[in-house]
Scaffold this motif. Sequence first.
Motif, mmCIF file in Angstrom:
data_model
loop_
_atom_site.group_PDB
_atom_site.id
_atom_site.type_symbol
_atom_site.label_atom_id
_atom_site.label_comp_id
_atom_site.label_asym_id
_atom_site.label_seq_id
_atom_site.Cartn_x
_atom_site.Cartn_y
_atom_site.Cartn_z
ATOM 1 N N SER A 272 -23.925 -82.629 -43.503
ATOM 2 C CA SER A 272 -25.169 -83.394 -43.470
ATOM 3 C C SER A 272 -25.364 -84.067 -42.118
ATOM 4 C CB SER A 272 -25.171 -84.444 -44.587
ATOM 5 O OG SER A 272 -26.342 -85.221 -44.540
ATOM 6 N N GLU B 159 -30.403 -82.009 -43.379
ATOM 7 C CA GLU B 159 -30.861 -83.349 -43.730
ATOM 8 C C GLU B 159 -30.398 -83.743 -45.122
ATOM 9 O OE1 GLU B 159 -34.967 -84.050 -43.138
ATOM 10 O OE2 GLU B 159 -34.893 -83.691 -40.977
ATOM 11 N N VAL B 160 -30.376 -82.788 -46.035
ATOM 12 C CA VAL B 160 -29.920 -83.041 -47.405
ATOM 13 C C VAL B 160 -28.969 -81.912 -47.808
ATOM 14 C CG1 VAL B 160 -30.557 -83.363 -49.821
ATOM 15 C CG2 VAL B 160 -32.078 -84.212 -48.000
ATOM 16 N N PHE C 253 -27.223 -87.332 -47.533
ATOM 17 C CA PHE C 253 -28.463 -87.492 -46.767
ATOM 18 C C PHE C 253 -28.128 -87.838 -45.322
ATOM 19 C CE2 PHE C 253 -29.328 -88.530 -51.137
ATOM 20 C CZ PHE C 253 -30.551 -87.942 -51.400
ATOM 21 N N ARG D 127 -32.368 -87.633 -56.241
ATOM 22 C CA ARG D 127 -32.747 -87.256 -54.868
ATOM 23 C C ARG D 127 -33.749 -88.250 -54.297
ATOM 24 N NH1 ARG D 127 -32.622 -80.877 -53.783
ATOM 25 N NH2 ARG D 127 -33.264 -81.705 -51.785
ATOM 26 N N ALA E 74 -32.780 -90.759 -51.232
ATOM 27 C CA ALA E 74 -33.556 -90.759 -49.997
ATOM 28 C C ALA E 74 -34.004 -92.175 -49.629
ATOM 29 C CB ALA E 74 -34.763 -89.834 -50.135
ATOM 30 N N ALA F 48 -30.976 -93.977 -48.313
ATOM 31 C CA ALA F 48 -30.654 -93.464 -46.984
ATOM 32 C C ALA F 48 -31.582 -94.064 -45.936
ATOM 33 C CB ALA F 48 -30.754 -91.937 -46.968
ATOM 34 N N ASN F 49 -32.846 -94.229 -46.301
ATOM 35 C CA ASN F 49 -33.797 -94.847 -45.382
ATOM 36 C C ASN F 49 -33.394 -96.293 -45.086
ATOM 37 O OD1 ASN F 49 -36.420 -94.884 -43.932
ATOM 38 N ND2 ASN F 49 -36.942 -96.407 -45.477
#
Length: 207
Positions: A57, A62-63, A94, A121, A125, A128-129
């Motif tokens: 990753s 990206e994933v 991620f 997912r 995400a 991860a952000n």
Amino acid sequence: LQLIITAAVDTSPATDLAGVMLLEGPGKITSPATTDHVVNELDEVQARYDEGPCVESIYDEEVVLVQDMSEHLDRWPTFARRALDLDVHSSLSFQLYSHHKRAGSLNLFSHRAHAFGDEDRVLGALFANQAGLALLGAQRAAQLDRAVASRDVIGTAKGILMERFGLDDNEAFQRLVSSSQDTNIKLVDVARWLVSEQGAVDKQREG
């Protein structure tokens, strides 16, 4: 980061364990935040053998979703075998960005195969952000700390030159700049050397 991955475990239905891996430099991967010693072991294997979903990753995808670790023994022989030994059967990774550069990965693990669905997912995400924003904030704070430290040492070096040669502030700064250019050494490193040299002189006088 620790708060973020703890919240990920508490929020994502499939997630039993989580962690963050960071790319600190060429080939140097660290694990600043994990929720369990099992994640530490998995991260250590991935960093040592340069294989596994979390490393992949960081560098490539990206994933990276692994629904059944037993199906990836050929792809990541050392990591997948160790994951199964530790009762980790699926994962979701991620890629993390900072300053538009790859910085690491946020990784979710489950004790069940085929555990991660669409909800996981989406949640992953989002976390991860948040982790990326946390990294960016930490990097900016570190840059500010370095800038303040550099300013302080340059100010001290200017003071030494002003006292030693009877210069004003601008003249002392220009002398530091000239020394930096003549020696091809960074201005702050020239200032550090001068402060260190003055410290040695003062210590000798005291002795």
